[in-house]
Design an enzyme around this catalytic site. Structure first.
Site, PDB file in Angstrom:
ATOM      1  N   ASP A  52       0.816  -1.215   0.000  1.00 63.60           N
ATOM      2  CA  ASP A  52       0.000   0.000   0.000  1.00 63.60           C
ATOM      3  C   ASP A  52       0.850   1.266   0.000  1.00 63.60           C
ATOM      4  O   ASP A  52       0.562   2.225  -0.725  1.00 63.60           O
ATOM      5  CB  ASP A  52      -0.945   0.005   1.203  1.00 63.60           C
ATOM      6  CG  ASP A  52      -2.225  -0.762   0.927  1.00 63.60           C
ATOM      7  OD1 ASP A  52      -2.206  -1.642   0.045  1.00 63.60           O
ATOM      8  OD2 ASP A  52      -3.235  -0.500   1.594  1.00 63.60           O
ATOM      9  N   ASN A  94      -4.540  -2.466  -4.966  1.00 62.52           N
ATOM     10  CA  ASN A  94      -5.788  -2.653  -4.231  1.00 62.52           C
ATOM     11  C   ASN A  94      -5.753  -1.832  -2.949  1.00 62.52           C
ATOM     12  O   ASN A  94      -6.286  -2.227  -1.925  1.00 62.52           O
ATOM     13  CB  ASN A  94      -5.998  -4.138  -3.909  1.00 62.52           C
ATOM     14  CG  ASN A  94      -7.430  -4.439  -3.493  1.00 62.52           C
ATOM     15  OD1 ASN A  94      -8.344  -3.644  -3.734  1.00 62.52           O
ATOM     16  ND2 ASN A  94      -7.633  -5.577  -2.852  1.00 62.52           N
ATOM     17  N   ASP A 327     -11.428  -2.863  11.229  1.00 57.04           N
ATOM     18  CA  ASP A 327     -10.377  -3.778  10.788  1.00 57.04           C
ATOM     19  C   ASP A 327     -10.047  -4.797  11.872  1.00 57.04           C
ATOM     20  O   ASP A 327      -9.967  -6.000  11.614  1.00 57.04           O
ATOM     21  CB  ASP A 327      -9.117  -2.999  10.404  1.00 57.04           C
ATOM     22  CG  ASP A 327      -9.281  -2.287   9.064  1.00 57.04           C
ATOM     23  OD1 ASP A 327     -10.158  -2.695   8.279  1.00 57.04           O
ATOM     24  OD2 ASP A 327      -8.550  -1.319   8.815  1.00 57.04           O
ATOM     25  N   GLU A 355     -11.263  -5.000   0.919  1.00 56.48           N
ATOM     26  CA  GLU A 355     -10.499  -5.728  -0.095  1.00 56.48           C
ATOM     27  C   GLU A 355     -11.285  -6.886  -0.692  1.00 56.48           C
ATOM     28  O   GLU A 355     -11.067  -7.289  -1.838  1.00 56.48           O
ATOM     29  CB  GLU A 355      -9.192  -6.233   0.512  1.00 56.48           C
ATOM     30  CG  GLU A 355      -8.115  -5.184   0.663  1.00 56.48           C
ATOM     31  CD  GLU A 355      -8.283  -4.293   1.876  1.00 56.48           C
ATOM     32  OE1 GLU A 355      -7.336  -3.571   2.207  1.00 56.48           O
ATOM     33  OE2 GLU A 355      -9.368  -4.277   2.500  1.00 56.48           O
ATOM     34  N   HIS A 399      -5.226  -9.290   2.979  1.00 56.73           N
ATOM     35  CA  HIS A 399      -4.221  -9.478   4.024  1.00 56.73           C
ATOM     36  C   HIS A 399      -4.823  -9.799   5.380  1.00 56.73           C
ATOM     37  O   HIS A 399      -4.299 -10.628   6.130  1.00 56.73           O
ATOM     38  CB  HIS A 399      -3.348  -8.222   4.115  1.00 56.73           C
ATOM     39  CG  HIS A 399      -4.118  -6.949   4.336  1.00 56.73           C
ATOM     40  ND1 HIS A 399      -3.792  -6.025   5.302  1.00 56.73           N
ATOM     41  CD2 HIS A 399      -5.220  -6.435   3.727  1.00 56.73           C
ATOM     42  CE1 HIS A 399      -4.640  -5.006   5.256  1.00 56.73           C
ATOM     43  NE2 HIS A 399      -5.514  -5.241   4.309  1.00 56.73           N
ATOM     44  N   ARG A 400      -5.935  -9.153   5.713  1.00 55.06           N
ATOM     45  CA  ARG A 400      -6.509  -9.359   7.052  1.00 55.06           C
ATOM     46  C   ARG A 400      -7.165 -10.734   7.190  1.00 55.06           C
ATOM     47  O   ARG A 400      -7.203 -11.288   8.293  1.00 55.06           O
ATOM     48  CB  ARG A 400      -7.480  -8.232   7.393  1.00 55.06           C
ATOM     49  CG  ARG A 400      -6.798  -6.875   7.367  1.00 55.06           C
ATOM     50  CD  ARG A 400      -7.356  -5.885   8.350  1.00 55.06           C
ATOM     51  NE  ARG A 400      -6.680  -4.602   8.209  1.00 55.06           N
ATOM     52  CZ  ARG A 400      -5.494  -4.313   8.723  1.00 55.06           C
ATOM     53  NH1 ARG A 400      -4.842  -5.214   9.428  1.00 55.06           N
ATOM     54  NH2 ARG A 400      -4.952  -3.121   8.545  1.00 55.06           N
ATOM     55  N   LYS A 432       0.424  -6.484   1.657  1.00 60.38           N
ATOM     56  CA  LYS A 432      -0.317  -5.224   1.587  1.00 60.38           C
ATOM     57  C   LYS A 432      -0.027  -4.347   2.793  1.00 60.38           C
ATOM     58  O   LYS A 432       0.054  -3.117   2.670  1.00 60.38           O
ATOM     59  CB  LYS A 432      -1.817  -5.523   1.489  1.00 60.38           C
ATOM     60  CG  LYS A 432      -2.704  -4.297   1.373  1.00 60.38           C
ATOM     61  CD  LYS A 432      -4.142  -4.707   1.169  1.00 60.38           C
ATOM     62  CE  LYS A 432      -5.085  -3.508   1.180  1.00 60.38           C
ATOM     63  NZ  LYS A 432      -4.816  -2.572   0.081  1.00 60.38           N
TER      64      LYS A 432
END
Length: 674
Positions: A52, A94, A327, A355, A399-400, A432
């Site tokens: 990012d 992204n 998040d 995402e 990623h999360r 990311k």
């Protein structure tokens, strides 16, 4: 950073030690944007290095910013509010924290200068709605053209039909994403008009803490934001972005949540120290620490770090409005697997425009491990598994998803005989925000030795076992043990210490104390890179002599066993499957004949400018094979149950694929392609 197609995590039974979280993504990209458009030079410390931030940096360089990268800081020479660039296309991957603020900033720059810019991203970015921001920019007087679906990237920003319309408030919805409001706040200081700019939020503002971050960073760069609650924001005219000189990025609270959760589950004997973040953080996701406390974790905040350990067990189920920590709430969903009942996570509709559709994705993956999940428009209800299942976790290029669901690997701590591995598909997606997340996890995570998978590869001299083992280790993301290098390292240490190759006892004492480490294709002895030295003929000759001592082999056994650590090990060489790791899940024995091996060796030597005779090479290999088969200590024989792989006509890539297919057949996951 792991570059594997999938990563198998063994059942984990605890965490211990210290971990440092990377810089905050939200703060990093906001700071970069402001520094890039500010006048003056900004030294940014603690910046996150990730996909990012990379796309944001690339965009700033395109705009004319000069960037100097130093080991612990980044120096940004701002391009000012009027960059010289008049036309460009920006690819922003992204990264929502780049796409949304840059769309607003470049739209206002274009409106003031007559420039034209295109903004594009990945296919998933082109599915993430940006319509509310587009509508606000058009109402302001900016030219915005969507190339595909209306309200979605890719798009072009350009000058509108006249000056910006600042007489009336700019209206933006707040109930889809706070990033639209933040984008406008970050962009409006770039307007040429000296009039005040007012933003009014329609509907309830979600993710309010992220707007707080935006306001604080604007203040650091000389812009005062006047507020009437969370519904009305005013930026007085005449303010310009000014570099603060130095700006420090605090650690990422969302990233810290994974280790707060891991400690709540597995820090039993002592707390896990999480450095780079504390309770004074300006990030909303620091509230995750309070949620973990509510579930039973013991969390202590210090200046610059948290100490977290397990308290109540099992954890208490939770019912929480997650609007303030969207998040980190994903980490709560994984933590709920270890609770004593059903947990309810509410007000998380914003997950659907991230995402991926995180609400649907999380429900799907939690069910794979055995949880019972109810999914609503803006909530999840999660009941822990009665029976845990080994699962291949899809990550959706998110990623999360990868980081949160990795916590399921701590399932042995539930008790009752539970102990199953987890497979994370496409672990590369963590790049990311935290490229080294899994390395950090494996630094502090523990597992029982027998739970850590081992793959052993053996074969005759020049069969390519070392090359194959290294490639398989890279493909799996596992550690590599080159047993031949272990013996050569012991030989080098003996030569350095002046120990005779016939002094078995002294050699055994030396071997037991070896400080040896492999990193990719390099070998380190006492911290020094000795990879090239180990290839010397003198070292190889001594290694052959000392390997005949049973007491040396016994001493090196513990050295080799110590390489078995999370997430797994590929062990190359004699004894690996028959003596050292008898419980290896897969044992491979290469069967290429001496003719093929001689031809390979001949080509290697010729390519290096070394003269060679192929007939002599073949005769030497046949002689060595005979000696190896008949030696009293560690004869060359396949381990019981070994996969016999004839790699005579196989490339390295084909050999790796054959091993991975066999590995997949022995793992407890589904047989879908990886």
């Amino acid at each position: 950073m792991f570059t594997t197609r999938f990563l198998d995590i063994p059942p984990l039974n605890g965490v211990a030690g210290t971990v440092r979280v990377p810089g905050s993504k939200s703060i990093s990209n906001r700071a970069l944007l402001l520094a890039g458009f500010a006048s003056g030079t900004t030294v940014i410390e603690g910046l996150l290095h990730s996909d990012d931030t990379r796309v944001m940096l690339d965009a700033l360089v395109q705009l004319g910013c000069r960037i100097e990268a130093e080991p612990d800081r980044l120096i940004v020479h701002g391009a000012g509010a009027r960059p010289a660039l008049r036309s460009a296309t920006f690819f922003l991957g992204n990264a929502g924290t780049a796409m949304r603020p840059l769309t607003a900033a470049l739209a206002i720059v274009a409106a003031s200068t007559g420039a034209s810019f295109e903004l594009r991203g990945t296919p998933r970015m082109h599915e993430r709605p940006i319509g509310d921001l587009v509508d606000a920019l058009r109402a302001l007087g900016c030219g915005v053209e969507c190339f595909g679906r209306e309200g979605y990237p890719p798009l072009r920003v350009s000058a509108g039909s006249g000056p910006l319309a600042l007489a009336a408030p700019i209206r933006v919805r707040g109930d889809v994403s706070s990033q639209f409001l933040s984008a406008l706040l970050l962009a409006l200081p770039l307007r040429a008009d000296a009039a005040d700019a007012v933003i009014e939020v329609e509907g309830e503002l979600i993710s309010k803490p992220y707007v707080e971050i935006t306001s604080k960073l604007l203040g650091a760069f000389g812009i005062d934001v006047e507020r009437d609650g969370t519904q009305r924001f005013r930026l007085r005219g005449g303010q310009t972005l000014r570099s603060p000189g130095r700006f420090a990025v605090e650690g990422d609270a969302s990233s810290a949540s994974y280790f707060i959760a891991a400690a709540a589950i597995g820090a039993i004997e002592a707390p896990l120290r999480i450095e780079g973040i504390d309770s004074a953080s300006i990030q909303g996701d620091i509230a995750f620490a309070d949620a973990a406390r509510a579930m039973g974790a013991q969390v202590e905040s210090h200046s610059g770090w948290l100490d977290v350990r397990r308290g109540r067990w099992p954890l208490a189920a939770i019912d929480l409005d997650c609007n303030a920590l969207p998040d980190a709430a994903m980490t709560l969903a994984a933590l709920a697997l270890f609770a004593d009942g059903t947990s309810h996570l509410r007000n998380i509709a914003s997950w659907r425009v991230k995402e991926t559709d995180r609400l649907a994705a999380m429900a799907r993956e939690l069910r794979k491990v055995g949880a019972t999940v109810e999914e609503g428009d803006d909530f999840l209800s999660i009941t822990p598994p009665t029976i845990w299942r080994a699962a291949s976790i899809a990550t959706y290029d998110d990623h999360r998803m990868a980081m949160a669901m990795s916590l399921a690997a701590f399932n042995p701590l539930v008790g009752g005989g539970t102990s199953v591995p987890m497979r994370i598909l496409d672990p590369r997606c963590v790049g990311k925000t935290w490229p080294d997340y899994f390395e950090a996890l494996f630094t502090v995570a523990t597992a029982s030795r027998e739970a850590i998978p081992v793959l052993a590869i053996d074969g005759p001299t020049a069969s390519g076992k070392g090359t194959l083992a290294s490639a398989v280790a890279a493909a799996l993301g596992y550690r590599l043990l080159d047993s031949g290098a272990v013996y050569r390292a012991a030989a080098k240490a003996a030569l350095d210490a002046g120990i005779d190759a016939d002094d078995g006892r002294a050699l055994a004492d030396l071997a037991a104390a070896l400080d040896l480490r492999f990193d990719a294709d390099r070998c380190f002895l006492d911290g020094d890179d000795v990879s090239d030295t180990l290839r010397l003929e003198e070292v190889g000759a001594v290694a052959s002599r000392i390997s005949a001592w049973p007491m040396v082999r016994a001493a090196l056994l513990d050295v080799q066993l110590a390489f078995r650590s999370v997430p797994g090990l590929v062990a190359d060489g004699r004894d690996m499957g028959s003596v050292v790791f008898r419980d290896a899940e897969l044992k491979v024995f290469l069967t290429a004949g001496p003719a093929e091996r001689a031809e390979r060796r001949y080509k290697q030597l010729i390519s290096k400018g070394i003269s060679a005779n192929i007939d002599s090479l073949r005769a030497d290999l046949e002689s060595r094979d005979a000696r190896d088969r008949n030696r009293s200590a560690s004869p060359l024989v396949p381990a019981e149950g070994a996969l016999m792989l004839d790699n005579s006509a196989l490339s390295v890539e084909a050999s790796v694929e054959a091993v991975l297919v066999a590995w997949q057949e022995r793992r407890p996951f589904d047989r879908s392609p990886v």
